[in-house]
Design an enzyme around this catalytic site. Structure first.
Site, mmCIF file in Angstrom:
data_model
loop_
_atom_site.group_PDB
_atom_site.id
_atom_site.type_symbol
_atom_site.label_atom_id
_atom_site.label_comp_id
_atom_site.label_asym_id
_atom_site.label_seq_id
_atom_site.Cartn_x
_atom_site.Cartn_y
_atom_site.Cartn_z
ATOM 1 N N ASP A 131 45.428 -3.400 154.513
ATOM 2 C CA ASP A 131 46.128 -2.124 154.518
ATOM 3 C C ASP A 131 47.403 -2.292 155.326
ATOM 4 O O ASP A 131 47.494 -3.180 156.191
ATOM 5 C CB ASP A 131 45.261 -1.015 155.120
ATOM 6 C CG ASP A 131 45.722 0.374 154.685
ATOM 7 O OD1 ASP A 131 45.173 0.890 153.697
ATOM 8 O OD2 ASP A 131 46.660 0.919 155.302
ATOM 9 N N ARG B 189 54.402 15.368 160.396
ATOM 10 C CA ARG B 189 53.796 14.113 160.868
ATOM 11 C C ARG B 189 54.628 13.432 161.948
ATOM 12 O O ARG B 189 54.077 12.851 162.893
ATOM 13 C CB ARG B 189 53.569 13.171 159.692
ATOM 14 C CG ARG B 189 52.521 13.688 158.708
ATOM 15 C CD ARG B 189 52.190 12.668 157.655
ATOM 16 N NE ARG B 189 51.198 13.168 156.709
ATOM 17 C CZ ARG B 189 50.658 12.440 155.750
ATOM 18 N NH1 ARG B 189 51.002 11.165 155.605
ATOM 19 N NH2 ARG B 189 49.777 12.969 154.932
#
Length: 272
Positions: free
Chosen positions: A145, A42
């Site tokens: 979030d 990632r």
């Protein structure tokens, strides 16, 4: 050294441990020692994008206070697996709760605390519309979030045909508008029910207020260690109404917090 002949960038055990500490201190996410390949995969994208040659250079940039990159670093390491009406047994329970509370009048308050790309929050909004048989139910949903990128997707409320294909066709017709490019846009009435904002669950303060009739915090606690879970649950409790419900993920339980919450149904809890 976490060496691999196929790796483009040097990635040491020290690099991995620094990354583990950074994401834990900021977001409470406890990366297990087995996550080296996931972290490398990632974050290697960020090194390429920045033209860097090593994880050491990347970590130095983060440690120097590059806030824009730190946000991208955090977004890269958060997981955003979701879908409409995921863990479907929760939504009839939510509808029952809303119908039971509507006789008291007033606006019902719901919090989706890890909204990802929005499917969970929109599923809550659809459930509210169906519970009241109205596109304008007396319900307000706050959806939060940590990841700012997924919040942009959630706020837009536009999804591919693949993302809505598992929904009942009647629901799609009632709550979505098909676009010329084949994607589906949530109706404006639903969009007025949900407010999206960024929130870090382990931050010192939260920019929201209760009391809530329901809090959804599903498949989030699994990324936290027990002390972090308990701190969050201690903050959830006063934000819930006495009749309010806390919905958690299918692999989560609150057995370590029985002083705060008692089991009401399958992965559904009420204040103790």
């Amino acid at each position: 050294m976490l060496a691999s002949p196929s790796r483009e960038f040097p990635f040491t055990t020290q690099d991995f441990e620094k990354i583990r500490k950074l994401i834990y201190d900021y977001a409470g996410i406890a990366l297990s020692p087995g996550k080296e390949d996931m972290v490398y995969g990632r974050l290697a994208r960020r090194l390429r994008a920045l033209g860097l040659n090593s994880f050491g250079d990347y970590l130095h940039r983060l440690e120097q206070g590059d806030q824009g990159e730190f946000e991208l670093f955090t977004n890269s390491l958060t997981t955003n697996l979701t879908s409409f009406f995921r863990e479907g047994h929760h939504f009839p329970a939510l509808a029952e709760l809303l119908r039971a509370q509507r006789e008291h009048g007033g606006v019902l308050q719901l919090w989706c605390s890890a909204s990802s790309t929005g499917e969970e929050a929109w599923s809550m909004a659809i459930t509210a519309c169906e519970a009241f048989d109205s596109l304008t139910p007396p319900v307000q949903i706050i959806a939060t979030d940590l990841d700012t990128h997924v919040l942009e997707t959630a706020r837009a409320g536009i999804y591919s045909a693949d993302e809505v294909e598992k929904l009942d066709p009647a629901r799609v017709r009632r709550f979505f508008v098909r676009q010329t490019d084949g994607r589906y846009q949530l109706r404006s009435e639903l969009k007025s029910l949900v407010s999206f904002r960024q929130l870090n669950l382990i931050a010192q303060s939260w920019n929201i207020r209760g009391p809530f009739d329901a809090i959804f915090c599903r498949n989030v606690m699994i990324y936290f260690d027990k002390p972090t879970q308990n701190r969050i649950l201690q903050r959830f409790s006063p934000l819930l109404k006495p009749t309010g419900l806390l919905f958690v993920g299918h692999s989560e339980n609150l057995y370590h917090a029985t002083d705060l919450f008692k089991l009401r149904g399958k992965t559904i809890y009420q204040k103790a």
